[in-house]
Motif scaffolding. Structure first.
Motif: not given
Lengths: 94, 899
Positions: A23, A26-27, A60, A62-63, A66-67, A70, B78, B81-83, B275, B278-279, B282, B286
């Motif tokens: 986690v 990722l950024p 997309l 990255l999203v 991240a999902a 999470a 970013l 995603i970097g939360w 969490p 975080s996605w 973004p 998008m």
């Protein structure tokens, strides 16, 4: 899978740590990929269509990652009620 | 499209938002709004990042600079995603410290320094006001598009008037829903939900225009790609410094913009939403940028030469004859502008009122005590601040005349608020950061930003002359605003960003390294940096025993409101194992109270108020030692001993109190027994004497009748006394039969007031009631409840010692419970007697022997227990005050059902 014994527990704690590492990383990966177009920028100008498709594909991806993370993290925290034990080292790091 | 139709659409849209916000607030008040505080609503509320500047402007940006527009969204992507790095920590700190704004956070970290709060507030107001003006401009521009397209309907008012109407309407909405209460961490459920609705509207609008462009104007994605390749936008210039710099800038802005801080951190009601956001956020960004390039390309292709690309989202559907779609796009832009303005002005108003108005008032007021209703002051100052901020935005708009300078102001604003980034991140990750460093960094960054970017952004000739820009002040070339130290060739924005942040960071680091922090700073630094370490993040800055709990209660009531304050004190008292509303002023309690107050008026003001009541804010030796790592363990141990000792002292005192109470009770019981023997004996004696006289038989008939009457009266008195005692016995054993039915509270109180009027009927006595609030029907035993009310009113008539005796009866409904307060204007009941009045045989004064045997309140208490409620004494209300709480719908007890 057996649910007893310290080996299993250690393994889960280990997975949890690595998940948190992922986690955190990722950024950084995202920043690298977002800045990558700089490398192929040319004086005549970049092709908008391909750059755009690259950018949105990375976005997309990255999203989605991240999902997934999470969700995995949420599941871990439900299993393990005191969730914030393993992250002391990064406190002062910045 | 007729202009009047457009206005109608706007008004009905705004009315819908009003309804949403209103309905949500109503539900939230009744505690039914749990689903509204969901990760989805949280994520949607974050979308205020996308203002009208991004809704309309992104297409224009893309038409001019290709894909560079995307950097504005890449930075926030970013960050979210970097939360785990930053956002998680910010949210935890904000929840623990009850942070109300970004200025509050920074001032709280650096020793609750209000000076720093003021500096940050001023910076924010200067940086964000033009941004608000930009929103007003975009709304008026989009009005103009429709007005130009059709000439039917009303005449379009000039743009100034439109902007004024929009600003006025937004002020009204924001004041109505942004300053309703002063509670619960500065969270505004209604506003947040309305913002979430607006987020959906703008996303749907932009996606609809995008789908229209790709599938209806062009022939699907493949054709679209071909058309992009063929258009003027087929190639774009990627400027590496701008690409990286803008990504960084937008990442910084999403953390430091006051409105983003408000929705991300302050309005966050549950850490577990992060969490998901975080996605999901973004993903939202998008989706918002997916169709920007296609719209720009098709706009350039279809629209006539010279059309404003900033308005393609509107003009493209209009030119193709799709008025409805254009309308949707218009509402999307309207949503973007309004939601940004609402949240930004709430955030700014909170800062202005907490860091400028309230501290000013605290230092200017004549007496040292906290007088008057602080709540009203804070709310009023917030309302005026909202109007002031929007007024400034409007003023900026009308002064700049909607010039093209405004278009760049979005990024100028980003660079301005980014000056808080070093102080904020440094404060959260580096314990060595100090107030001096933060102040130096923010100030110098701010000044460099104003000099190199803000003032030049008005264009040559506006503030800086063209000559000044070209040669620098006094001909000093190395001080040219857009080429400091002779560094040329950088884009002005990047130039300003680089220098302002470089100076900022250097000043911050050097200032922190050479200065020495105050104790409060060090404790706060520990609490912020080690927020995830519960052992170290709980500093106590208060010395015990100096504050009077009742004075604190009065203070808290004026800031939090009566109910919230009493509830909080009761909870704290319970946590200490005490009954009633007054907890011991131990450091833990003072700390909790300070944080609770900080949620309403900000950390610095709350600290100052408590400091005045609790003595100077001091950090105990234990705390300072805890800061010094090497001896931390030993001190930790001794502090544990210390706290155990305190615990023991407290327990001992509680035991002593209990013992005293028992002794007093026993004394009272003896007194009561002798009194009751006396009370029984006096009538008995006269009954015996008169009956003996009657037995003699040689008495005139009128004297005999008189004797019989006396005997009868004395017997009645005896019976009443015995009745009371029996009643009490029955109530205490819970064997009483209740006759439950629906009763009107108004009638019940009417009855009680009438019945109680027989007590001391000669006395002037005013009962103040609020009839509308009494219009309740409750299911209970009305006779028993009336008995309690009669007793309380009669007591007030008997014992209230004011010259103009008044009794105020207030009724409130909270959830499924009804709260009745009986408050008179006498001197009240002394503190040492408060715990005794509900005991049997208790009577406070011997001189007011107004009959009865001191059983009244004891009976009342037992009745309320039987009715499923309670009765208690409320301290700190000015006079004697009793609170009766009972359920709206009384359930039958199991014994009753069995019977």
């Amino acid at each position: 899978m057996s649910r007893r014994g310290p080996i299993i527990l250690a393994r889960r704690a280990y997975r949890q740590r690595r998940l948190r590492d992922a986690v955190r990383l990722l950024p950084l990966a995202g920043a690298f990929l977002f800045l990558l177009p700089i490398l192929w920028s040319s004086p005549e100008g970049n092709v908008t269509a391909t750059d755009g498709i690259y950018l949105f594909a990375v976005w997309l991806g990255l999203v989605a990652l991240a999902a997934l993370m999470a969700r995995a993290l949420g599941a871990e925290e439900e299993l393990d009620t005191p969730p914030l034990s393993g992250d002391v080292p990064e406190g002062g790091g910045g | 499209m007729p202009f009047n139709l457009l206005v109608l659409a706007c008004i009905s849209y705004a009315a819908m938002l009003f309804l949403v916000a209103f309905a949500v607030e109503r539900r939230a008040e009744r505690g039914e709004a749990r689903w509204l505080r969901s990760p989805l609503v949280y994520t949607l509320s974050l979308s205020i990042y996308c203002t009208a500047w991004t809704f309309y402007g992104a297409v224009g940006y893309a038409a001019r600079s290709g894909l560079e527009f995307a950097t504005i969204y890449l930075g926030p992507t970013l960050v979210f995603i970097g939360w785990w790095w930053v956002l998680r920590k910010l949210v935890r700190i904000a929840r623990q410290q009850r942070v109300t704004s970004i200025a509050d956070m920074i001032s709280g970290r650096y020793g609750k320094s209000n000076m720093l709060g003021v500096v940050v507030t001023v910076l924010n107001v200067i940086a964000v006001t033009p941004y608000i003006a930009l929103q007003l401009q975009s709304v008026t521009l989009s009005f103009g598009v429709f007005a130009a397209a059709g000439s039917e309907g009303w005449a379009v008012p000039d743009t100034e008037a439109t902007a004024l109407w929009v600003a006025g309407g937004l002020t009204l909405f924001t004041i109505l829903f942004g300053t309703r209460n002063l509670d619960a961490n500065e969270q505004h459920t209604g506003v947040v939900t309305a913002i979430a609705v607006e987020a959906v509207v703008k996303l749907v609008a932009l996606l609809a225009v995008g789908v229209f462009v790709v599938w209806l104007v062009a022939d699907g994605p493949a054709d679209m790609v071909a058309r992009i390749g063929a258009s003027a936008l087929g190639h774009w210039d990627l400027v590496p410094s701008r690409w990286a710099g803008l990504t960084f800038l937008s990442a910084a802005a999403v953390l430091t913009l006051p409105r983003m801080f408000q929705v991300v951190v302050v309005e966050n009601s549950d850490e577990r939403f992060l969490p998901t956001a975080s996605w999901a956020f973004p993903l939202y960004l998008m989706a918002m940028s997916l169709f920007v390039v296609p719209i720009a390309v098709m706009g350039l292709e279809v629209m006539p030469e010279g059309a404003n690309p900033d308005l393609f989202v509107l003009t493209l559907p209009l030119s193709q004859g799709h008025g409805g779609l254009a309308m949707l796009a218009f509402l999307g832009g309207f949503s973007s502008a309004t939601s940004m303005v609402i949240v930004a002005s709430i955030a700014l108003a909170t800062m202005v009122s907490n860091h400028i108005v309230v501290p000013l008032w605290l230092s200017l007021r004549p007496t040292r005590e906290v007088t008057g209703d602080v709540r009203r002051l804070v709310l009023m100052s917030r309302r005026f601040s909202i109007a002031g901020v929007l007024g400034l935005g409007y003023l900026y708009y009308s002064l700049s005349g909607g010039a093209s300078a405004l278009a760049a102001i979005g990024l100028v604003s980003f660079a301005g608020v980014a000056q808080m980034l070093p102080a904020m991140l440094g404060g959260v990750f580096w314990r060595g950061a100090t107030r001096i460093g933060a102040m130096a960094g923010v100030l110098i960054g701010f000044v460099v930003w104003i000099y190199t970017l803000f003032l030049p952004s008005f264009g040559p000739g506006a503030i800086f002359t063209a000559e000044f820009l070209a040669t620098g002040p006094f001909g000093l070339g190395w001080l040219r605003p857009q080429a400091l130290f002779g560094i040329e060739g950088l884009d002005p924005l990047m130039h300003a960003l680089f220098w302002s942040l470089a100076f900022n960071i250097v000043a911050f680091v050097v200032g922190s390294l050479v200065s020495f922090p105050t104790p409060v700073e060090r404790v706060q630094g520990l609490a912020f940096v080690d927020v995830f370490d519960p052992e170290r993040a709980e500093p106590q800055a208060w010395v015990r025993g100096l504050a009077d709990a009742e004075a604190l209660l009065v203070l808290a009531q004026r800031i939090l409101g009566d109910d919230a304050a009493l509830g909080f004190f009761e909870m704290q008292a319970q946590a200490q194992g005490k009954a009633g509303y007054l907890p011991d002023p131990v450091p833990e309690f003072l700390d909790a109270l300070e944080r609770r107050l900080a949620g309403s008026v900000g950390a610095a003001a709350a600290h100052a108020m408590i400091a005045e009541l609790a003595g100077r804010a001091r950090v105990t030796v234990v705390d300072l030692m805890r800061v010094a790592d090497e001896t931390a363990q030993i001190m930790e141990y001794s502090s544990r001993l210390e706290s155990q000792r305190e615990e023991l002292t407290r327990t001992a005192r509680q035991l002593r109190e209990a013992n005293e109470k028992l002794t007093q009770l026993s004394v009272q019981k003896d007194a009561f027994l002798s009194q009751i023997s006396h009370e029984l004996r006096t009538p008995m004696t006269s009954i015996r004497a008169f009956s003996e006289m009657l037995r003699e038989g040689d008495m005139p008939p009128d004297m005999a009748a008189n004797s019989a009457r006396i005997i009868n009266e004395e017997a009645i008195r005896l019976t009443r006394l015995l009745d009371d005692l029996l009643d009490l016995g029955v109530l205490e054993n819970h064997t009483v039969r209740l006759s439950l039915r629906l009763a009107s509270l108004t009638e019940l109180l009417d009855r009680a007031v009438r019945a109680a009027a027989q007590t001391r009927p000669e006395r002037d006595f005013t009962v103040i009631r609020d009839l509308p609030s009494e219009a309740l029907f409750i299911r209970t035993d009305p006779d028993r409840l009336a008995q309690v009310c009669i007793n309380l009113i009669a007591n007030a008539r008997k014992y209230c010692d004011a010259a103009w005796a008044e009794l105020r009866i207030t009724v409130r409904q909270r959830g499924g419970r009804v709260i009745l307060d009986f408050i008179d204007n006498g001197t009240g009941i002394p503190k040492d007697k408060q715990s005794l009045i509900f005991e049997k045989f208790a009577r406070l004064t011997d001189q007011t022997r107004a009959g009865g045997a001191g059983l009244g309140l004891a009976i009342c208490r037992e009745i309320m227990v039987n009715l499923g409620g309670s009765i208690s004494y409320l301290p700190g209300q000015g006079g004697a005050a009793f609170r009766v709480v009972l359920p709206l719908q009384m359930k039958k007890t199991p014994e009753d059902e069995a019977a």
